[in-house]
Motif scaffolding. Structure first.
Motif, PDB file in Angstrom:
ATOM      1  N   VAL A  78      14.121  24.271 -30.004  1.00 15.35           N
ATOM      2  CA  VAL A  78      14.750  23.860 -28.733  1.00 15.35           C
ATOM      3  C   VAL A  78      16.212  23.495 -28.997  1.00 15.35           C
ATOM      4  N   GLU A  79      17.078  23.908 -28.090  1.00 11.73           N
ATOM      5  CA  GLU A  79      18.489  23.476 -28.129  1.00 11.73           C
ATOM      6  C   GLU A  79      18.754  22.715 -26.832  1.00 11.73           C
ATOM      7  N   GLU A  80      19.801  21.902 -26.834  1.00  4.46           N
ATOM      8  CA  GLU A  80      20.101  21.157 -25.601  1.00  4.46           C
ATOM      9  C   GLU A  80      20.433  22.090 -24.432  1.00  4.46           C
ATOM     10  N   SER A  81      20.902  23.299 -24.764  1.00  2.00           N
ATOM     11  CA  SER A  81      21.234  24.244 -23.687  1.00  2.00           C
ATOM     12  C   SER A  81      19.979  24.684 -22.919  1.00  2.00           C
ATOM     13  N   HIS A  82      18.785  24.534 -23.537  1.00  3.99           N
ATOM     14  CA  HIS A  82      17.542  24.908 -22.838  1.00  3.99           C
ATOM     15  C   HIS A  82      17.149  23.856 -21.791  1.00  3.99           C
ATOM     16  N   LEU A  83      17.606  22.618 -21.992  1.00  5.70           N
ATOM     17  CA  LEU A  83      17.042  21.504 -21.216  1.00  5.70           C
ATOM     18  C   LEU A  83      17.119  21.687 -19.693  1.00  5.70           C
ATOM     19  N   PRO A  84      18.260  22.155 -19.139  1.00  6.15           N
ATOM     20  CA  PRO A  84      18.313  22.264 -17.668  1.00  6.15           C
ATOM     21  C   PRO A  84      17.259  23.212 -17.087  1.00  6.15           C
ATOM     22  N   GLN A  85      16.691  24.095 -17.941  1.00 11.65           N
ATOM     23  CA  GLN A  85      15.678  25.036 -17.401  1.00 11.65           C
ATOM     24  C   GLN A  85      14.255  24.487 -17.521  1.00 11.65           C
ATOM     25  N   LEU A  86      14.092  23.344 -18.173  1.00 17.71           N
ATOM     26  CA  LEU A  86      12.741  22.806 -18.370  1.00 17.71           C
ATOM     27  C   LEU A  86      12.375  21.882 -17.206  1.00 17.71           C
ATOM     28  N   HIS A  87      12.183  22.486 -16.036  1.00 14.87           N
ATOM     29  CA  HIS A  87      11.970  21.692 -14.817  1.00 14.87           C
ATOM     30  C   HIS A  87      10.665  20.899 -14.864  1.00 14.87           C
ATOM     31  N   TYR A  88       9.620  21.530 -15.372  1.00 12.11           N
ATOM     32  CA  TYR A  88       8.324  20.843 -15.361  1.00 12.11           C
ATOM     33  C   TYR A  88       8.333  19.663 -16.345  1.00 12.11           C
TER      34      TYR A  88
ATOM     35  N   LEU B 250       7.718  25.853 -22.144  1.00  9.79           N
ATOM     36  CA  LEU B 250       8.500  25.913 -23.392  1.00  9.79           C
ATOM     37  C   LEU B 250       8.453  27.323 -23.992  1.00  9.79           C
ATOM     38  N   ASN B 251       7.263  27.945 -23.949  1.00  6.98           N
ATOM     39  CA  ASN B 251       7.150  29.313 -24.493  1.00  6.98           C
ATOM     40  C   ASN B 251       8.084  30.254 -23.761  1.00  6.98           C
ATOM     41  N   GLN B 252       8.128  30.072 -22.443  1.00  9.83           N
ATOM     42  CA  GLN B 252       8.938  30.964 -21.610  1.00  9.83           C
ATOM     43  C   GLN B 252      10.438  30.727 -21.796  1.00  9.83           C
ATOM     44  N   VAL B 253      10.824  29.466 -21.777  1.00  8.13           N
ATOM     45  CA  VAL B 253      12.270  29.152 -21.795  1.00  8.13           C
ATOM     46  C   VAL B 253      12.838  29.224 -23.212  1.00  8.13           C
ATOM     47  N   VAL B 254      12.091  28.696 -24.183  1.00  7.94           N
ATOM     48  CA  VAL B 254      12.639  28.626 -25.549  1.00  7.94           C
ATOM     49  C   VAL B 254      12.103  29.785 -26.408  1.00  7.94           C
TER      50      VAL B 254
ATOM     51  N   TYR C 273      15.535  16.044 -25.101  1.00  9.45           N
ATOM     52  CA  TYR C 273      15.683  16.842 -26.320  1.00  9.45           C
ATOM     53  C   TYR C 273      14.607  16.463 -27.341  1.00  9.45           C
ATOM     54  N   ALA C 274      14.386  15.149 -27.507  1.00  3.70           N
ATOM     55  CA  ALA C 274      13.376  14.717 -28.486  1.00  3.70           C
ATOM     56  C   ALA C 274      11.984  15.157 -28.031  1.00  3.70           C
ATOM     57  N   LEU C 275      11.668  14.930 -26.753  1.00  7.13           N
ATOM     58  CA  LEU C 275      10.325  15.267 -26.262  1.00  7.13           C
ATOM     59  C   LEU C 275      10.084  16.776 -26.342  1.00  7.13           C
ATOM     60  N   ALA C 276      11.054  17.556 -25.854  1.00  8.60           N
ATOM     61  CA  ALA C 276      10.890  19.018 -25.868  1.00  8.60           C
ATOM     62  C   ALA C 276      10.730  19.508 -27.303  1.00  8.60           C
ATOM     63  N   SER C 277      11.513  18.970 -28.248  1.00  6.20           N
ATOM     64  CA  SER C 277      11.450  19.448 -29.634  1.00  6.20           C
ATOM     65  C   SER C 277      10.111  19.097 -30.271  1.00  6.20           C
ATOM     66  N   PHE C 278       9.652  17.851 -30.106  1.00  7.19           N
ATOM     67  CA  PHE C 278       8.379  17.447 -30.719  1.00  7.19           C
ATOM     68  C   PHE C 278       7.205  18.218 -30.121  1.00  7.19           C
ATOM     69  N   LEU C 279       7.324  18.594 -28.844  1.00  4.68           N
ATOM     70  CA  LEU C 279       6.225  19.352 -28.222  1.00  4.68           C
ATOM     71  C   LEU C 279       6.292  20.825 -28.610  1.00  4.68           C
ATOM     72  N   HIS C 280       7.499  21.384 -28.584  1.00  4.31           N
ATOM     73  CA  HIS C 280       7.621  22.816 -28.844  1.00  4.31           C
ATOM     74  C   HIS C 280       7.237  23.149 -30.289  1.00  4.31           C
ATOM     75  N   CYS C 281       7.599  22.271 -31.217  1.00  9.27           N
ATOM     76  CA  CYS C 281       7.345  22.571 -32.629  1.00  9.27           C
ATOM     77  C   CYS C 281       5.894  22.359 -33.037  1.00  9.27           C
ATOM     78  N   PHE C 282       5.156  21.508 -32.299  1.00 12.51           N
ATOM     79  CA  PHE C 282       3.801  21.173 -32.750  1.00 12.51           C
ATOM     80  C   PHE C 282       2.790  21.178 -31.616  1.00 12.51           C
ATOM     81  N   LYS C 283       1.574  21.552 -32.003  1.00 14.16           N
ATOM     82  CA  LYS C 283       0.421  21.325 -31.140  1.00 14.16           C
ATOM     83  C   LYS C 283      -0.115  19.964 -31.586  1.00 14.16           C
ATOM     84  N   TRP C 284      -0.325  19.069 -30.641  1.00 14.64           N
ATOM     85  CA  TRP C 284      -0.755  17.714 -31.000  1.00 14.64           C
ATOM     86  C   TRP C 284      -2.215  17.494 -30.588  1.00 14.64           C
TER      87      TRP C 284
END
Ligand code: HEM
Length: 523
Positions: A360-370, A350-354, A473-484
């Protein structure tokens, strides 16, 4: 040569003894009837035997032995009786399928025969008698609705066009979590509310929480209402196993379903009435609700929908689509919290792609392979619908050399297939890497019968293109915005609780800390 000439022949041979002649006649007649009925039965007899299966008790069959974790009980029975076995549950014959070969016969080779649903009493009440897509039988009305839904409402262009609505919904969820920084947050509830809100914004531009501020529709109540609905859709109900007793509604499932549907209908009716009134005032929006209401006004039988069909489809989307998506996102977050090294890899991606200076935007999603592999592995271990939605053959047929009588309830145990040691290396381990192998082209479309989280064939999930985007989109956003982090002194619980949707037995609770470099992004 007639029957009497044959008798004469016998008489000639054995002398003209009348009693003997009569006895012979009776004997031959009985013999002929016996053989004739044997031959007739021979023609009627199914060419294959019924599948094997455990013996149950008289009348109630195997019902008392299944326990609460049906998917696990059925997987255990498959190891004794094989990948196609039968169970008698009350008056109902059930066949459970748990191998890719058997699934292929059902969802590909004989897909049209197995395309009817076996809707429960609860499902029929919820859908005004099976007028939605998920529980309708395979008939021209189902074909019309599914085509309009998949080709028009969920075309790539329509989904792209509603991105800003999904974004508003997810951003609302992020703001809500940000407001609870450092506190233990019930992620299960926040995810469900976020996803319902995103979908409602997409459908009619409203917000389920903001539009119903003065009513009882608040976060916890919304979750409770949807939980009740989903539970009643899939709970074992005596009325389904003994239809003659359905009028007694012994467990009160029908009564409770009518009650929760009245609450849900009031939300749908409010949105529909507001739109109809807005139409009179000349200010109609162009969105999915309007598209459906226009079809309700249409005179063209090829595309017109009744109001019950419109509302039943809205329920499929608002409830069916969001509960599944929220559940899988919650499972994925739980798995990541249990596997910190995997979570770290997700954060790095996420750090690298976003980047920490952006959302996070939906346009990032295709690059989030892991992250994509994490979701696929989560679907493998905890498929949202572990037994899919039951099917029912429209005629007697056969699968893997066994007769399957018309009307049998067919359960496809995807949960068991996804954990089969003959199909998967170390099947109970959480290893997203298995979905990174470029040689194996895993997708969600159900083309590989070892992996079917969205089903397969003509009844495959109709919302798949939207689901794929929303979950990522939901998973990437909740992870990118916060450390859980897991609250101090607590552990992540990963046990399942069976229902039509396979949920976590204990809802996920975790403590968020903002990750983004600019706190203004959370506003
Ligand atoms: C992660 C999210 C989701 C998962 C795991 C999921 C899974 C499934 C599964 C397993 C089925 C049954 C397939 C079968 O019986 O072969 C199904 C059916 C269906 N799903 Fe989904 N689903 C998800 C999201 C959605 C969304 C977002 C929508 C709507 C926008 C949706 C709408 C439907 C409908 C209408 C059906 C019935 C299809 C039919 O019977 O023809 N689903 N889904």
């Amino acid at each position: 040569m007639s029957f009497f000439q044959i008798l004469d022949g016998f008489a000639a041979t054995w002398g003209s003894n009348k009693p003997l002649q009569a006895l012979t006649a009776v004997f031959i007649a009985a013999f002929s009837i016996f053989f004739a009925s044997k031959i007739a039965r021979g023609f009627r007899k199914p060419p294959f035997p019924l599948p094997p299966g455990p013996r149950g008790l008289p009348i109630i069959g195997y019902l008392p032995f299944l326990g609460t974790d049906l998917h696990v009980a059925l997987a255990n029975l498959a190891s004794s009786y094989g990948p196609v076995f039968k169970l008698r549950l009350g008056t109902k014959l059930c066949v459970v399928v748990s191998s890719p070969a058997a699934v292929k016969e059902i969802v590909r080779d004989k897909d049209a025969i197995f395309a009817n649903r076996d809707a429960s009493v609860g499902a029929l009440i919820a859908t005004y008698g099976g007028h939605d897509i998920a529980f309708a039988d395979y008939d021209p009305e189902w074909r019309k609705m599914r085509k309009l839904f998949v080709q028009e409402m969920l075309s790539k262009a329509s989904i792209d066009a509603c991105y800003d609505k999904r974004r508003e919904g997810v951003r609302m969820g992020i703001r809500e979590v940000y407001g609870k920084t450092g506190e233990a947050v019930n992620i299960s509830q926040i995810l469900l509310v976020t996803l319902v809100d995103s979908v409602v914004r997409t459908l009619w531009g409203g917000s389920i929480l903001e539009d119903h501020k003065d009513s009882s529709v608040k976060g916890p109540e919304l979750k409770q209402m949807l939980n009740e609905f989903i539970t009643l859709l899939g709970c074992p109900n005596i009325s389904d196993f003994f239809p003659a007793l359905a009028w007694l509604d012994l467990q009160g499932v029908a009564r409770r379903m009518r009650k929760v549907c009245a609450q849900i209908d009031s939300i749908l009716d409010k949105a529909i009435n507001e739109r109809t009134t807005a139409g009179v005032n000349g200010s109609r929006r162009r969105d999915m609700l309007q598209y459906l209401l226009d079809l309700n006004d249409s005179e063209d039988p090829a595309s017109s929908l009744s109001m019950n069909q419109v509302k039943a489809l809205l329920k499929d989307i608002v409830i069916g689509g969001t509960d599944t998506t929220a559940t899988i996102t919650e499972w994925a977050l739980s798995k990541l919290l249990k596997h910190p090294e995997t979570l770290e890899q997700v954060y790095q991606e996420l750090n690298q792609v976003v980047g920490l200076d952006s959302m996070v935007e939906e346009s990032h999603l295709p690059q989030l392979h892991y992250l994509n592999a994490v979701l696929k592995e989560t679907h493998r271990l905890h498929p949202a619908l572990p037994l899919l939605v039951p099917r029912r053959p429209s005629q007697t047929t056969d699968v893997c050399g066994y007769t399957i009588p018309q009307g049998t309830k067919i359960l496809i145990n995807v949960w068991a297939i996804h954990r089969d040691a003959q199909l998967w290396d170390m099947p109970s381990e959480f290893r997203p890497e298995r979905f990174l192998d470029p040689a194996a082209k895993w997708d969600y479309a159900g083309n590989d019968f070892r992996y079917l989280p969205f089903g397969s064939g003509r009844r495959v999930c109709a919302g798949l293109p939207l689901a794929e985007r929303m979950q990522m989109y939901a998973l990437a956003s909740f992870l990118h915005c916060f450390k859980w982090e897991v609250p101090k002194g607590e552990e992540i619980e990963l046990s399942e609780t069976f229902g039509i949707v396979l949920k976590k037995a204990v809802p996920l609770v975790a403590v968020p800390t903002p990750r983004l470099s600019d706190l203004k992004l959370y506003a």
